[in-house]
Design a protein around this motif. Structure first.
Motif, PDB file in Angstrom:
ATOM      1  N   THR A 198     -19.218 -13.617 -11.127  1.00 48.23           N
ATOM      2  CA  THR A 198     -20.374 -13.674 -10.227  1.00 48.23           C
ATOM      3  C   THR A 198     -20.151 -14.754  -9.174  1.00 48.23           C
ATOM      4  OG1 THR A 198     -22.793 -13.750 -10.122  1.00 48.23           O
ATOM      5  CG2 THR A 198     -21.744 -15.316 -11.595  1.00 48.23           C
ATOM      6  N   ARG A 199     -20.829 -14.578  -8.029  1.00 43.74           N
ATOM      7  CA  ARG A 199     -20.739 -15.608  -6.977  1.00 43.74           C
ATOM      8  C   ARG A 199     -22.146 -16.000  -6.577  1.00 43.74           C
ATOM      9  NH1 ARG A 199     -18.033 -14.495  -1.121  1.00 43.74           N
ATOM     10  NH2 ARG A 199     -20.112 -14.603  -0.245  1.00 43.74           N
TER      11      ARG A 199
ATOM     12  N   ARG B 223     -20.296 -21.989  -1.769  1.00 40.43           N
ATOM     13  CA  ARG B 223     -20.064 -20.834  -2.633  1.00 40.43           C
ATOM     14  C   ARG B 223     -19.576 -21.334  -3.987  1.00 40.43           C
ATOM     15  NH1 ARG B 223     -20.867 -17.136   1.047  1.00 40.43           N
ATOM     16  NH2 ARG B 223     -19.651 -16.969   2.957  1.00 40.43           N
ATOM     17  N   LEU B 224     -20.192 -20.763  -5.014  1.00 45.18           N
ATOM     18  CA  LEU B 224     -19.810 -21.089  -6.384  1.00 45.18           C
ATOM     19  C   LEU B 224     -19.352 -19.792  -7.044  1.00 45.18           C
ATOM     20  CD1 LEU B 224     -19.872 -22.433  -9.186  1.00 45.18           C
ATOM     21  CD2 LEU B 224     -22.358 -22.307  -9.114  1.00 45.18           C
ATOM     22  N   TYR B 225     -18.112 -19.787  -7.530  1.00 40.23           N
ATOM     23  CA  TYR B 225     -17.527 -18.587  -8.120  1.00 40.23           C
ATOM     24  C   TYR B 225     -17.357 -18.828  -9.616  1.00 40.23           C
ATOM     25  CZ  TYR B 225     -15.870 -18.490  -3.222  1.00 40.23           C
ATOM     26  OH  TYR B 225     -15.754 -18.560  -1.852  1.00 40.23           O
ATOM     27  N   ILE B 226     -17.843 -17.884 -10.417  1.00 39.38           N
ATOM     28  CA  ILE B 226     -17.844 -18.082 -11.870  1.00 39.38           C
ATOM     29  C   ILE B 226     -17.181 -16.883 -12.534  1.00 39.38           C
ATOM     30  CG2 ILE B 226     -19.336 -18.405 -13.883  1.00 39.38           C
ATOM     31  CD1 ILE B 226     -21.409 -19.331 -11.502  1.00 39.38           C
ATOM     32  N   GLU B 227     -16.264 -17.167 -13.438  1.00 33.01           N
ATOM     33  CA  GLU B 227     -15.456 -16.082 -14.002  1.00 33.01           C
ATOM     34  C   GLU B 227     -15.135 -16.336 -15.463  1.00 33.01           C
ATOM     35  OE1 GLU B 227     -11.905 -15.887 -11.739  1.00 33.01           O
ATOM     36  OE2 GLU B 227     -10.793 -14.766 -13.247  1.00 33.01           O
TER      37      GLU B 227
ATOM     38  N   SER C 200     -23.295  -8.817 -16.754  1.00 29.66           N
ATOM     39  CA  SER C 200     -22.458  -9.957 -16.372  1.00 29.66           C
ATOM     40  C   SER C 200     -23.263 -11.251 -16.215  1.00 29.66           C
ATOM     41  CB  SER C 200     -21.631  -9.645 -15.135  1.00 29.66           C
ATOM     42  OG  SER C 200     -22.446  -9.539 -14.015  1.00 29.66           O
ATOM     43  N   GLN C 201     -24.478 -11.165 -15.686  1.00 29.02           N
ATOM     44  CA  GLN C 201     -25.257 -12.403 -15.536  1.00 29.02           C
ATOM     45  C   GLN C 201     -25.554 -13.019 -16.904  1.00 29.02           C
ATOM     46  OE1 GLN C 201     -25.723 -14.022 -12.720  1.00 29.02           O
ATOM     47  NE2 GLN C 201     -24.797 -12.352 -11.560  1.00 29.02           N
ATOM     48  N   GLU C 202     -25.778 -12.146 -17.880  1.00 29.63           N
ATOM     49  CA  GLU C 202     -26.073 -12.636 -19.223  1.00 29.63           C
ATOM     50  C   GLU C 202     -24.809 -13.243 -19.848  1.00 29.63           C
ATOM     51  OE1 GLU C 202     -27.886  -9.537 -21.823  1.00 29.63           O
ATOM     52  OE2 GLU C 202     -26.308 -10.318 -23.174  1.00 29.63           O
ATOM     53  N   ALA C 203     -23.690 -12.542 -19.668  1.00 33.66           N
ATOM     54  CA  ALA C 203     -22.439 -13.045 -20.251  1.00 33.66           C
ATOM     55  C   ALA C 203     -22.050 -14.387 -19.631  1.00 33.66           C
ATOM     56  CB  ALA C 203     -21.323 -12.023 -20.034  1.00 33.66           C
ATOM     57  N   LEU C 204     -22.384 -14.566 -18.344  1.00 33.50           N
ATOM     58  CA  LEU C 204     -21.936 -15.770 -17.643  1.00 33.50           C
ATOM     59  C   LEU C 204     -22.957 -16.911 -17.671  1.00 33.50           C
ATOM     60  CD1 LEU C 204     -20.316 -13.993 -14.566  1.00 33.50           C
ATOM     61  CD2 LEU C 204     -19.105 -15.217 -16.380  1.00 33.50           C
ATOM     62  N   ALA C 205     -24.124 -16.652 -18.279  1.00 34.68           N
ATOM     63  CA  ALA C 205     -25.208 -17.651 -18.223  1.00 34.68           C
ATOM     64  C   ALA C 205     -24.761 -19.059 -18.659  1.00 34.68           C
ATOM     65  CB  ALA C 205     -26.409 -17.167 -19.030  1.00 34.68           C
ATOM     66  N   PRO C 206     -24.013 -19.189 -19.766  1.00 37.12           N
ATOM     67  CA  PRO C 206     -23.611 -20.548 -20.149  1.00 37.12           C
ATOM     68  C   PRO C 206     -22.756 -21.242 -19.082  1.00 37.12           C
ATOM     69  CG  PRO C 206     -23.225 -18.990 -21.956  1.00 37.12           C
ATOM     70  CD  PRO C 206     -23.599 -18.174 -20.754  1.00 37.12           C
ATOM     71  N   LEU C 207     -21.804 -20.508 -18.505  1.00 35.40           N
ATOM     72  CA  LEU C 207     -20.946 -21.115 -17.474  1.00 35.40           C
ATOM     73  C   LEU C 207     -21.745 -21.461 -16.216  1.00 35.40           C
ATOM     74  CD1 LEU C 207     -17.613 -19.082 -17.472  1.00 35.40           C
ATOM     75  CD2 LEU C 207     -17.822 -21.561 -17.665  1.00 35.40           C
ATOM     76  N   VAL C 208     -22.704 -20.601 -15.892  1.00 37.53           N
ATOM     77  CA  VAL C 208     -23.543 -20.867 -14.711  1.00 37.53           C
ATOM     78  C   VAL C 208     -24.299 -22.180 -14.919  1.00 37.53           C
ATOM     79  CG1 VAL C 208     -25.590 -20.086 -13.435  1.00 37.53           C
ATOM     80  CG2 VAL C 208     -23.803 -18.438 -14.053  1.00 37.53           C
ATOM     81  N   GLU C 209     -24.851 -22.333 -16.097  1.00 38.96           N
ATOM     82  CA  GLU C 209     -25.624 -23.553 -16.372  1.00 38.96           C
ATOM     83  C   GLU C 209     -24.730 -24.785 -16.236  1.00 38.96           C
ATOM     84  OE1 GLU C 209     -27.769 -23.413 -20.098  1.00 38.96           O
ATOM     85  OE2 GLU C 209     -28.367 -25.531 -19.865  1.00 38.96           O
TER      86      GLU C 209
END
Ligand code: G6P
Ligand code: ZN
Length: 583
Positions: free
Chosen positions: A446-447, A536-540, A553-562
């Protein structure tokens, strides 16, 4: 035959005419100041030098945004005065950026002439209109953007410019009708050639793809298609290519009439701005669509970007390039002899890396910006490349190509469905992506974009992130305090690239945090905005386990986003509690 004289106009420099990632982009009100455009154009001619200007054949066209028509007349008159031999203009001044690149590389004039360069008038995906953006960039004889050596020289020239040359007595050219007009100046003949915007581009695309196979897919009652040009220039090409050549229904085209203000919209093909397409494809959160088309795509203002969607399904640009690369040899005639190599920009997910490894292809990770791919392509090292920023393309030209990407996807769909357009179930876009993930694993991606934030705040945020990188232990302590379920950072740096072709080094190309499990956080400042700063913040996150590849994907990436938001102190530095756009 009309005659013209050369007039020398005194001028003084304007501040801030430094071309960014893709040329000079400013608000229209800045561009329309007397002498502003003229200074930049003269600075470009001076940077190119008389050798490349006198006798040259220049393409001048763009995405048709507000001020383009005036700019075309000004540039034509300045070209004449500077000794250019011919100016080529797409009908109504309309040529997508990829079409310009194709015209520069492929078109042959009636007198056997070939283009030597191009002025492209666009601010790409930025809004247009009297209160929005205009832009101009110069492309070279290979059809790609001018290298930094030239753009730096252009900028230097803008700081010292004292005069520009313009033809006096040359009438405005009628750009709405095709045909060649000839004039006579002090240095001899000068021609203006207004030509069909799509023919040359179409000819090139036809030599790449199996048009009859795509036509068969598009005419199958099982298949349905939708293309949204967001009122940009791609609409002109889309009508000709998808409807007239490939037989798609005219109702498949949405917003395909170019408008100077893009209908008041933001011509950027993503899930936020391509609202109509997103709704049609059944992806809107507020509107339910009973029967979305099988395939949908959108373009940006100048037609070099693309977004690919399936029925109720979003294909991330990072997956898109990986899937095209994985299927190209079988599905696209141009690549049937094999791929020379593949490349992605640094913030793009590593999905392409895995394909390259499986297929034993040369692979390159370059900084953000299409020009880095151009060097690899000129050296015969790269066939297909792509970026997370909705750019995909190949070495058929030296720009990314939105319609090429759509044709690549249609080719893959046609190939996968070649035996079941009659009986059998259609292999959908979603099926193709899921099959790809099952083989190669999935890169959740996600970006987050924070647009037009305070420039100092953005700079401070970046400095804070760089400073943190001096102690990985400290970073890991911080992360564990935020989320204990996120793996450890093993490496953190600012991305640096040494071009394998010309040896040039590009530093400070984005801040990276690389995790033990293959996850990545990347922070970058946009190089294409025209106001304030855009972070821009890129999360993978990579998932190989096939039982875990079907998550949101937003759910899977939630910890990294935080972790990313807290580690960077995003809210503190930007005063924003949420990003402007999430893709
Ligand atoms: C343009 C370039 C792309 C690049 C993008 C980055 O579209 O052609 O190659 O990826 O800008 O934009 P940004 O706003 O992230 O600097
Ligand atoms: Zn663009």
């Amino acid at each position: 035959m009309a005659n013209f004289k050369v007039s020398r106009v005194e001028t003084t420099p304007f501040e801030g005419q430094k071309p960014g990632t893709s040329g000079l982009r400013k608000k229209v009100k800045v561009f329309i100041q007397p002498h502003y455009l003229q200074n930049f154009v003269q600075a470009t001619f001076n940077a190119l030098g008389a050798d490349r200007v006198e006798g040259a054949t220049l393409v001048v066209s763009g995405d048709g945004r507000y001020y383009s028509k005036d700019a075309i007349q000004i540039i034509t008159k300045m070209a004449a005065a500077n000794g250019v031999r011919r100016v080529w203009i797409g009908q109504n001044g309309l040529l997508s950026t990829p079409a310009v690149s194709a015209v520069v590389r492929e078109r042959v004039g009636a007198d056997g002439s070939k283009a030597t360069g191009a002025f492209i008038l666009t601010a790409s995906h930025n809004p247009g209109g009297p209160h929005e953006d205009f832009g101009i960039k110069y492309n070279m004889e290979n059809g790609g953007p001018a290298p930094e050596g030239i753009t730096n020289k252009i900028y230097e020239n803008t700081t010292t410019i004292k005069e520009y040359l313009i033809a006096e007595g040359l009438p405005d050219v009628d750009i709405s009708t095709t045909g060649v007009s000839s004039f006579e100046g002090p240095k001899g003949k000068f021609d203006v050639d207004v030509f069909d915007s799509t023919s040359d581009y179409l000819k090139l695309l036809k030599s790449i793809f199996d048009f009859p196979a795509i036509q068969k897919l598009l005419s199958s009652p099982k298949f349905s298609f939708c293309y949204d040009a967001l009122h940009g220039v791609a609409g002109v090409h889309a009508k000709r290519i998808f409807v007239e050549e490939l037989g798609a229904n005219e109702s498949s085209l949405v917003n395909c009439v170019p408008k100077e203000d893009f209908g008041g919209g933001h011509p950027d093909p993503n899930l936020t701005y391509a609202k109509e397409l997103v709704a049609r494809m059944g992806l809107s959160k507020t509107h339910s669509e009973p029967n979305p088309p099988e395939f949908g795509a959108a373009a940006d203002g100048d037609g070099d970007r693309n977004m690919v969607l399936g029925k109720r399904f979003f294909v991330t640009p990072s997956d898109s390039v990986a899937i095209i690369a994985a299927n190209a040899v079988q599905a696209i005639p141009y690549f049937s002899g094999g791929l020379k190599g593949v490349a992605r920009s640094m913030p793009t997910s590593a999905a392409l890396d895995i394909v390259a490894k499986h297929l034993k292809l040369k692979f390159f990770e370059v900084p953000t910006g299409w020009k880095f791919f151009g060097n690899l392509m000129d050296a015969g090292m790269c066939s297909i490349c792509g970026e997370e920023s909705f750019g995909t393309g190949s070495d058929h030209i030296r720009e990314k190509d939105g319609i090429w990407a759509v044709l690549a996807w249609l080719s893959i769909l046609a190939y996968k469905n070649k035996d079941n357009l009659g009986e059998g179930n259609l292999v959908s876009v979603e099926d193709i992506v899921c099959q790809h993930w099952a083989i190669y694993g999935r890169h959740y991606y996600t970006r987050y974009d924070y647009e037009n934030v305070n420039a100092d705040g953005a700079k401070d945020l970046m400095a804070h992130l760089v400073k943190l990188q001096s102690s990985i232990d400290e970073v890991n302590k911080l992360i564990k305090g935020i989320r204990s379920d996120v793996s450890n950072v093993v490496h953190a740096d600012e991305f640096e690239y040494k071009d394998p072709v010309d040896g040039s080094v590009s530093k400070h190309q984005g801040i990276r945090y690389l995790f033990e499990d293959g996850s990545r956080l990347v922070f970058r400042l946009s190089g294409t905005g025209s106001e304030g700063a855009t972070i821009r913040l890129y999360i993978e996150q990579y998932e190989k386990d096939s039982s875990k590849i079907g998550r949101d994907s937003q759910e899977a990436l939630a910890p990294l986003v935080e972790v990313a938001l807290k580690l960077s102190k995003m809210q503190e530095y930007t005063s924003r509690s949420a990003p402007t756009v999430i893709t």
